[in-house]
Design an enzyme around this catalytic site. Structure first.
Site, PDB file in Angstrom:
ATOM      1  NE  ARG B  90      -3.428   2.408   2.590  1.00  0.00           N
ATOM      2  CZ  ARG B  90      -3.965   2.822   3.715  1.00  0.00           C
ATOM      3  NH1 ARG B  90      -3.957   2.042   4.787  1.00  0.00           N
ATOM      4  NH2 ARG B  90      -4.513   4.011   3.801  1.00  0.00           N
ATOM      5  CG  ASP B 148      -4.104   5.452   0.522  1.00  0.00           C
ATOM      6  OD1 ASP B 148      -4.645   4.363   0.292  1.00  0.00           O
ATOM      7  OD2 ASP B 148      -4.100   5.999   1.630  1.00  0.00           O
ATOM      8  N   GLY B 210     -10.404   5.705  10.984  1.00  0.00           N
ATOM      9  CA  GLY B 210      -9.268   4.903  11.420  1.00  0.00           C
ATOM     10  C   GLY B 210      -8.360   5.842  12.191  1.00  0.00           C
ATOM     11  N   GLY B 212      -6.657   8.100  10.724  1.00  0.00           N
ATOM     12  CA  GLY B 212      -7.180   9.293  10.062  1.00  0.00           C
ATOM     13  C   GLY B 212      -8.672   9.112   9.841  1.00  0.00           C
ATOM     14  CG  ASP B 282     -11.166   3.933  22.860  1.00  0.00           C
ATOM     15  OD1 ASP B 282     -12.303   3.944  22.332  1.00  0.00           O
ATOM     16  OD2 ASP B 282     -10.673   2.921  23.389  1.00  0.00           O
ATOM     17  CD  GLU B 385      -7.508  -0.430   4.762  1.00  0.00           C
ATOM     18  OE1 GLU B 385      -8.731  -0.232   4.639  1.00  0.00           O
ATOM     19  OE2 GLU B 385      -6.880  -0.179   5.799  1.00  0.00           O
TER      20      GLU B 385
END
Lengths: 399, 399
Positions: B90, B148, B210, B212, B282, B385
């Site tokens: 990736r 990406d 995620g 980001g 979190d 992904e």
């Protein structure tokens, strides 16, 4: 009641003398402190256009204005002026409405300087000058930020460490508040409905540009932020960018923070993209002649406004009216059309004929008669709001 | 067929091994190596239903890849490096040169990825190094890279241009690139399959949560706008990144706090976002705190949700309506209350979520969350992904 409204910038003083809601004189002193300053004045039977004159500072400038008002017979003497209303750009979190200026207020105004270093010091200069010349006349400060103070923290907080908000007041303030206030209230008047029942989006598109979402008379969000740099693409300001671009430029071009400041505030926006001008009229001409970058600048400008309008329509849970004002908003039917294009599914229907003729300071509706969302063009009148606010405060003072 | 996926960054290396037999893709192992370049590099992985943990001295990326290979051998998935049929990387940034998300790794690709390092300093140099190392460790495997940025290369100009001087675009390639492209594409692909409709016929908005956080709008399978920009800093509030701020804030903080702009960049990237507002990254934990009456947590979450709703509104209009909203997340980021809160603000657009279904969501199972009455479908899909990349490669190699 006669109220003098002043808007003092770094090298200029704009003024307007009101007798209640009627303007009886207006004008501007420009290039203060330069070799040759320019003076314009308009009152009944008098027209002075850009007369060269020497004005070394704001105090002399205000004296010039007052003397002209007397000389030209607008007033008999200074004593006829009941109050002075000042436009002040930044009122921080302290000022949620207009305020009578006293020593405590002055101290707070000084404390707000870091928020608007380009504007507040000159606003303050104007106030100090008036205090010298007319020590007994009440002065009122009307803030660009005040109308937006109803925003909740969800809209005004940035996701940066919270202590920056506590320590420096780093948050969204929003600007052009007086203009958003005026045009939203005027639109409600034209609709014959109270503000308390309306969801509105107002777009102030001048050289500086901002959008506000107004729910039942209260601003719930606006596009300008901590400073007037954030939000829409403007004449020479970038509006929203990836904050990482700032650090990237500093690394790549070895620029100082001041240089980056100047690029983002003075060389970006419509001017930066087109490379031609910050003036929408010139860009439309150029675009018509096939200039691709001018066309691109207009497209980017309109797309950004469209995105904000749609985001706010979501925030408001629907919208009853959209209002356009200021230079571009009042005079560029093509830009209004581009902004509203494709929004039909939201109940927006622009009447092309009405849109085309609503220019040059005309006020009116530009949506089709049965459209769900009313569209207006309303020339802004910040001075009138300042005059009314000032009058209200002076009347309270007199009991 | 055995396929190894790798994601190299300054954080370390994420790896997954897949087996592809009879059109069935099985994840054999998933792991992450951190603290590369130290004597106590860390290898945490899960396989055969067990979590395992190892420590070793690892000086560089080649050594890390060898360790991954040792782990695969130790766990009995392969016997020699030649058992790996393909390695899939990736890669974060392909500028505008890489318009296809999937390409074969060549020396030119590696050079390009390295050359683009300025645009993604925390990823691209590591991506390049990872590809080089994989060629050494797996000389006989097919090597592929997924970019990406690829799905966003062809955004409309009005969506990718900033209101900045045009030469920044021509000279430095400053534009919106967008990130998480693979995650968005895989997510919406899986969501379309779940509701049994073709991506080519739909208007889709996806939210990826995620490390980001980003949103993207797809019309007939093609991206038309996305929230991340020149870098992954722009857009929504993230775990540690600020998302949008008034660009002037960087300059203000530089002068008030005496910080270099590089330091400010680091504040915006590493101590802002939910961490800066609430003190935790979190989301589930933040919700627990908010439920217990922690005002700061409540405010932070509300702000987070509000930004997502604003982007949704903007994209809803850019797409002229929406058929499908996709939430993409994994593990601890699967927080049903977050989805419920987001959709609450979209009710006037006709969205309704089935709260019971939302709360019954199993982390690894794609789920339809919308009620039958909802005007558009709302779907959760787990973030996969790697699986998606492996599958694409497996299908390609089988042909």
């Amino acid at each position: 009641m006669k109220i003098l409204v002043l808007n003092c910038g770094s090298s200029s003083i704009k003024y307007r003398l009101f007798d209640n809601d009627i303007t009886i004189a207006r004008g501007v002193v420009e290039k203060i402190g330069e070799e040759v300053s320019l003076f314009s004045h308009y009152s009944e039977g008098v027209e002075i256009k850009k007369q060269p004159i020497k004005v070394p500072d704001h105090t002399r400038g205000i004296e010039l204005v007052l003397n002209t008002l007397v000389d030209k017979g607008v007033i008999h003497d200074y004593g006829e002026i009941d109050a002075i209303g000042h436009r002040v750009v930044h009122g921080g979190e302290e000022f949620k409405s207009s305020v009578l200026i006293d020593d405590r207020v002055m101290r707070t105004l000084y404390a707000c300087i870091p928020f608007a270093p380009l504007h507040n010091p000159h606003n303050i200069k104007g106030i100090e000058s008036c205090k010298q010349i007319l020590p007994n006349v009440p002065q009122v400060a009307v803030f660009d930020t005040a109308f937006h103070q109803t925003m909740g923290p969800v809209a005004f907080l940035y996701a940066i460490p919270y202590h920056y908000y506590e320590k420096y007041g780093l948050r969204r303030y929003g600007f052009h508040g007086t203009s958003h206030y005026y045009v939203s209230n005027r639109a409600a008047e034209l609709m014959g409905q109270p503000m308390s029942k309306l969801k509105m989006i107002t777009a102030h598109l001048g050289n500086g540009c901002s959008v506000a979402a107004i729910k039942f008379g209260k601003v719930v969000d606006t596009s300008m932020g901590f400073t007037p740099l954030e939000g829409l693409v403007m004449g020479t300001r970038s509006g929203d960018i990836d904050p990482a671009i700032v650090t990237f430029l500093i690394r790549k071009e070895r620029l100082s923070p001041d240089e980056v400041d100047s690029i983002l505030n003075k060389r970006s926006g419509l001017l930066g993209i087109s490379g031609i001008s910050n003036d929408m009229r010139q860009l439309m001409d150029a675009s018509n002649k096939g200039n691709e970058r001018a066309r691109l600048a207009i497209d980017i400008f309109a797309y950004r406004v469209k995105k904000y309008i749609s985001a706010y329509a979501g925030v408001l849970g629907g919208v009853d009216a959209i209002v356009f004002t200021a230079g571009i908003g009042e005079n560029a039917p093509l830009v209004r059309k581009k902004i509203l294009e494709g929004l039909e599914f939201m109940g927006i229907q622009l009447d092309d004929e009405l849109n085309k003729c609503m220019v040059g300071g005309r006020e009116g509706i530009i949506s089709k008669p049965d459209a769900k969302v009313k569209l207006f063009v309303i020339p802004t009148n910040e001075e009138l709001v300042i005059a009314r606010e000032t009058r209200k405060i002076v009347e309270q003072l007199r009991g | 067929m055995k396929i190894l996926t790798l994601f190299c960054g300054n954080f370390g290396i994420e790896y997954n091994l897949f087996d592809f037999t009879d059109k069935q893709l099985t994840n054999l192992i998933t792991g992450i190596i951190t603290d590369i370049g130290s004597r106590t590099a860390d290898n945490r992985y899960e396989c055969k239903g067990m979590s395992k943990h190892d420590i070793r001295e690892v000086s560089n990326v080649i050594a890390a890849l060898k360790w991954i290979n040792d782990t695969l051998v130790k766990e009995g998935f392969i016997t020699t490096p030649d058992d790996i049929d393909a390695v899939v990387h990736r890669v974060i940034h392909g500028l505008t040169k890489y318009r296809e998300e999937l390409v074969k790794v060549t020396p030119e690709v590696i050079d390009d990825v390295l050359e683009f390092a300025d645009f993604a300093p925390e990823h691209n140099p590591y991506n390049a190094e990872g590809m080089k190392a994989a060629l050494t460790v797996y000389p006989h495997a097919e090597q592929f890279a997924f970019f990406d940025t690829a799905p966003f290369v062809d955004l409309p100009a009005k969506a990718y241009m900033y209101g900045l001087p045009y030469q920044f675009y021509t000279q430095y390639h400053i534009r919106r690139y967008g990130f998480h492209g693979i995650s968005h594409l895989c997510g919406i692909g899986e969501a379309c399959k779940l509701i049994g409709k073709s991506m080519q016929r739909m208007k889709i908005i996806s939210l990826y949560v995620g490390r980001g956080v980003s949103m993207a709008a797809f019309d007939k399978g093609k991206a038309i706008d996305t929230s991340m920009g020149f870098s992954p800093l722009e857009g929504l509030i993230m775990k540690m990144r600020s998302g949008n701020v008034d660009p002037q804030i960087l300059l203000y903080l530089a002068s008030r706090e005496g910080l270099s702009l590089i330091e400010i960049g680091s504040i915006l990237n590493k101590s802002s976002g939910l961490l800066g507002l609430i003190g935790t990254t979190d989301i589930g934990h933040a919700y627990e705190e908010a439920t217990r009456g922690n005002e700061q947590a409540r405010l932070g979450l509300d702000t987070f949700v509000y930004q997502i709703q604003k982007y949704f509104g903007a994209y809803y209009v850019a797409l002229k309506g929406v058929d499908l909203l996709v939430f993409i997340a994994r593990d601890e980021d699967v927080v049903p209350q977050l989805w419920i809160d987001i959709v609450k603000g979209l009710e006037f657009m006709g969205a309704t979520i089935d709260e019971t279904k939302a709360y019954a969501t199993v982390r690894e199972e794609p789920t339809i969350l919308s009620t039958d009455k909802s005007k558009f479908a709302i779907v959760y899909v787990p973030r996969h992904e790697e699986r998606c990349m492996a599958k694409r490669v497996a299908e390609l190699l089988q042909r």
